[in-house]
Design an enzyme around this catalytic site. Structure first.
Site: not given
Ligand SMILES: *[C@@H]1O[C@H](CO)[C@@H](O)[C@H](O)[C@H]1NC(C)=O
Ligand SMILES: *[C@@H]1O[C@H](CO)[C@@H](O)[C@H](O)[C@H]1NC(C)=O
Length: 227
Positions: A64, A127, A163
């Site tokens: 991430d 995300k 996300k």
């Protein structure tokens, strides 16, 4: 039985420990690492790239990353693309989730553009937030990101995951997110490959609700495996 989280997400320094612990437990949950100077991203590009490589070397199969918000705020779209492209390369086989930190990007137009660029540069997921900004995942931002995902799919045939993260705390919240994905992208996105919730604070409420469903009462603190 058999229901697990989609991944366990840790800081780069804890990837080895997480991999070892899960292996010892005979568990195949993938380990994800936040990288690139999470959450602010204020380290040299060279350091950020090396951080990704080391986390992958240690056994993280998902990375991430955070983007440089200034590139978005000053409209340096090509530079943003180039940077995420380098993250993508440093990941190798590992999946890349690009955190936009939408609470710091200004207008929704920026969120849309940053979403598209992150996808063009090869992100497997986009995300919303690190959970450390003052504004977390919100529905208006989510709709913009989901429509960017849809547009990208229509143009290229590639499905990119979504996300939301930060401040999602209750099982009820997670139902709202599930319906939003179903409405905007359809059932095919409702899989761990295409939809995740950043849910550090959600798990205990889900356990409470399952306990209630099974026993008809809410669990006392000591009845739950973790709180
Ligand atoms: C982010 O981008 C800005 C604008 O190009 C640049 O001045 C800054 O050094 C970058 N930050 C990092 C951490 O590389
Ligand atoms: C954002 O998310 C983090 C992590 O869940 C939480 O601690 C924080 O209170 C949230 N902030 C807001 C404004 O909801």
């Amino acid at each position: 039985k058999g229901i697990t989280t989609a991944a366990v997400c840790v800081y780069p320094a804890r990837v080895c420990d997480a991999v070892k612990a899960l292996k010892a437990a005979g568990c195949s949950i993938p380990v994800a690492a936040v990288a690139t100077g999470f959450p602010a991203g204020q380290t040299h590009l060279k350091t950020r790239l090396e951080e990704i490589r080391l986390a992958v070397e240690d056994g993280a199969t998902e990375i991430d990353v955070v983007i440089n918000r200034t590139l978005v705020l000053t409209g340096q779209w090509e530079a943003l693309y180039d940077e995420i492209r380098q993250f993508r390369k440093a990941c190798g086989e590992a999946h890349l989730k690009t955190i936009l930190a939408t609470g710091e990007l200004g207008p929704l137009t920026n969120v849309y553009k940053a979403s598209l660029i992150a996808m063009m540069a090869g992100s497997d997921f986009i995300k919303t937030s690190t959970g450390k900004e003052t504004v977390n995942a919100t529905f208006p931002v989510a709709i913009v990101m989901l429509r960017a995902i849809r547009d990208f799919f229509w143009k290229t045939g590639n499905k990119v995951g979504f996300k939301p993260a930060g401040g999602i705390r209750t099982a009820k919240d997670s139902l709202a997110w599930l319906s939003l994905i179903k409405e905007e992208l359809g059932d095919e996105w409702l899989t761990p490959e295409l939809f995740r919730i950043g849910a550090s604070s959600l798990l205990s409420d889900i356990e409470r609700q399952i306990y209630h469903h099974v026993t008809g009462r809410y669990a006392a603190y000591h009845d739950l495996p973790m709180s």
